[in-house]
Design a protein around this motif. Structure first.
Motif, PDB file in Angstrom:
ATOM      1  N   GLY A 154     147.312  77.005  50.166  1.00  0.00           N
ATOM      2  CA  GLY A 154     147.478  77.746  49.076  1.00  0.00           C
ATOM      3  C   GLY A 154     148.346  77.879  48.006  1.00  0.00           C
ATOM      4  N   MET A 155     149.873  77.711  48.645  1.00  0.00           N
ATOM      5  CA  MET A 155     150.979  77.656  47.721  1.00  0.00           C
ATOM      6  C   MET A 155     150.645  77.001  46.412  1.00  0.00           C
ATOM      7  N   ASP A 156     149.670  76.058  46.760  1.00  0.00           N
ATOM      8  CA  ASP A 156     149.602  74.820  45.306  1.00  0.00           C
ATOM      9  C   ASP A 156     148.620  75.832  44.289  1.00  0.00           C
ATOM     10  N   LEU A 157     147.658  76.392  45.016  1.00  0.00           N
ATOM     11  CA  LEU A 157     147.100  77.012  43.334  1.00  0.00           C
ATOM     12  C   LEU A 157     147.539  77.864  43.067  1.00  0.00           C
ATOM     13  N   ALA A 158     146.921  77.242  41.217  1.00  0.00           N
ATOM     14  CA  ALA A 158     147.622  78.813  40.619  1.00  0.00           C
ATOM     15  C   ALA A 158     147.560  80.177  41.328  1.00  0.00           C
ATOM     16  N   GLY A 159     148.858  80.590  40.189  1.00  0.00           N
ATOM     17  CA  GLY A 159     148.739  82.257  40.706  1.00  0.00           C
ATOM     18  C   GLY A 159     148.944  82.182  42.066  1.00  0.00           C
ATOM     19  N   ALA A 160     149.296  81.655  43.034  1.00  0.00           N
ATOM     20  CA  ALA A 160     149.281  81.928  44.111  1.00  0.00           C
ATOM     21  C   ALA A 160     150.388  82.755  44.970  1.00  0.00           C
TER      22      ALA A 160
END
Length: 464
Positions: free
Chosen positions: A42-48
């Protein structure tokens, strides 16, 4: 003696139980496959951020808790199937929304929509419509075992699937499983002719306030809330600890969870048998909470190598699975006769609130205090729970039974008082509109066949 207790489940009962167990399994898989992978992928998602990852992990719990009881009540009014179809469609839509999102906020919105499909109460009620009294416990056990197995499977399938197809593939698979659930309800689960008013599996609004005021049940509701908060909190930190502290690539996490779950399932079985057969539930229950607290402290202090994290994960799942099995059993033992369905509804709502709380808390602590402090926070939650659990009394070792009443028995003035003087009957409650009586029975002191004779023994026969 009646021999119907030894009868086998009919083909329609078996089809209903196995079909609805699969619906539960697919939904649980879809919900929990995300748990071991969201903190890492999930840390690859924008704004995470860690706090928003925590919110995404727990977000489904908020809507699930909010809709759980209303959906159960609506299913009594408009029928089980429409509510189950609606819930599974919402779950599928939430999964697709999360799959299409490149931002953490899109995934959070998808998880919120997934949770809105709160169908467990309607599924359990539909199962009750199909199963005869003497087979209902067996049918519920099939569902319970399926939920436990699907949670375990999700912890292993989640990392394996995400490794191949990423988070997008994981969420699309979850959506596909919801659609499969719709097909099962439409084509495998038999059609029921009637909707059964059944207080052991349906929510009764009149019973809601007494259940919310029941001290022993409130302690158990608090317990499941804290247990799922600890689970979500731990899974904000544990997958990241495996990468950052143990150097284990995220593609290989599946074997840690598989090892831990298989060992924990074997280890917990003797404890469950001991707690029931020796009637020592309180001792086993408190020991498991203490173990959970100590293992979180162990993660905090020593969770910096692969072998300590693997050993810790095995012990964590043993304590978690043990408590997850004991808590519903305690709710069923402690709840008043005729109120089990309502007690389970409130209990499930507490569980989902705990999931939401744990995700948010774990994410917030991770962002502001770092990974190891998340484990310290989880240990604090377990200590808080232990303070309440210590004052718990040893529960009554009883099962809940619903028996139909003859017209003469319904009219008998002192039926409940008469039955409550019999050794083995702990509690009894007549519902005239159902022509039924709900009884809490200690089967070591009284068997079901004798109970049936006692219940429908008319006053005239006794006086003669």
């Amino acid at each position: 003696m009646h021999d119907h207790c030894s009868e086998r489940m009919s083909s329609s009962e078996t089809r209903a139980a196995s079909g609805l167990a699969l619906v539960f399994a697919f939904r649980m898989l879809g919900m929990f496959m995300v748990l071991p992978v969201l903190a890492t992928y999930g840390m690859d998602l924008a704004g995470a951020t860690p706090a928003l990852i925590g919110l995404a992990i727990g977000a489904y719990g908020l809507t699930q808790a909010f809709f759980q009881i209303p959906f159960g009540i609506i299913s009594d009014r408009i029928g089980r199937r429409p509510v189950i179809y609606l819930g599974l469609i919402l779950f599928a839509l939430g999964s697709v929304l999360a799959a299409q999102s490149n931002t953490i906020w899109g995934v959070i919105a998808g998880r919120v929509l997934q949770g809105a499909g709160a169908i467990s109460a309607a599924v359990i009620a539909l199962l009750s419509d199909f199963t005869r009294e003497q087979h209902r416990t067996k049918a519920m056990a099939i569902i319970g075992i399926t939920i436990g197995l699907s949670f375990s499977a999700a912890m292993v399938i989640g990392p394996l699937l995400t490794r191949v197809s990423g988070l997008r593939g994981l969420f699309l698979t979850a959506g596909g499983m919801a659609l499969l659930g719709i097909m099962i309800v439409a084509f495998i689960v038999p059609r029921s002719t009637s909707t059964l008013a059944h207080r052991e599996s349906s929510l009764v609004r009149r019973a809601l306030l007494p259940i919310l005021k029941h001290p022993a049940l409130l302690c158990l509701d608090l317990g499941i809330c804290v247990l799922h908060a600890i689970l979500m909190c731990s899974f904000v930190a544990l997958p990241l600890a495996l990468i950052e502290k143990a150097g284990l690539p995220k593609e290989q996490h599946w074997w840690v969870y598989l090892t831990a779950l298989l060992i924990s399932l074997f280890v917990m079985i003797p404890f469950i048998n001991y707690s029931e057969k020796k009637r020592k539930i309180k001792r086993v229950f408190l020991s498991a909470i203490v173990t959970l607290m100590l293992i979180e402290l162990f993660f905090w202090r020593f969770g910096d190598s692969l072998w300590t994290l693997v050993i810790g994960t095995i012990v964590f799942f043993t304590a978690f699975n043990l408590l997850e099995a004991l808590l519903p059993s305690l709710v069923s033992k402690v709840s008043p006769a005729g109120s089990k369905g309502t007690a389970i509804g409130v209990y499930a709502t507490s569980q989902f609130l705990g999931s939401a709380l744990g995700g948010v808390m774990g994410g917030w602590i991770s962002q502001h205090g770092g990974l190891s402090v998340v484990f310290l926070g989880s240990a604090g939650l377990a200590a808080f729970w232990l303070a309440f659990a210590v004052i718990m009394h040893e529960p009554p070792y009883v099962i809940s039974i619903r028996l139909p009443l003859s017209p003469e028995a319904i009219c008998e003035a002192g039926l409940v008082e008469r039955l409550e003087t019999v050794a083995g009957i702990v509690d009894a409650f007549v519902v005239a509109e159902e022509a039924a009586i709900y009884i809490k029975l200690d089967t070591e002191l009284l068997d079901r066949a004798t109970l049936e004779q006692l219940v429908n023994q008319s006053p005239v026969v006794r006086l003669a």
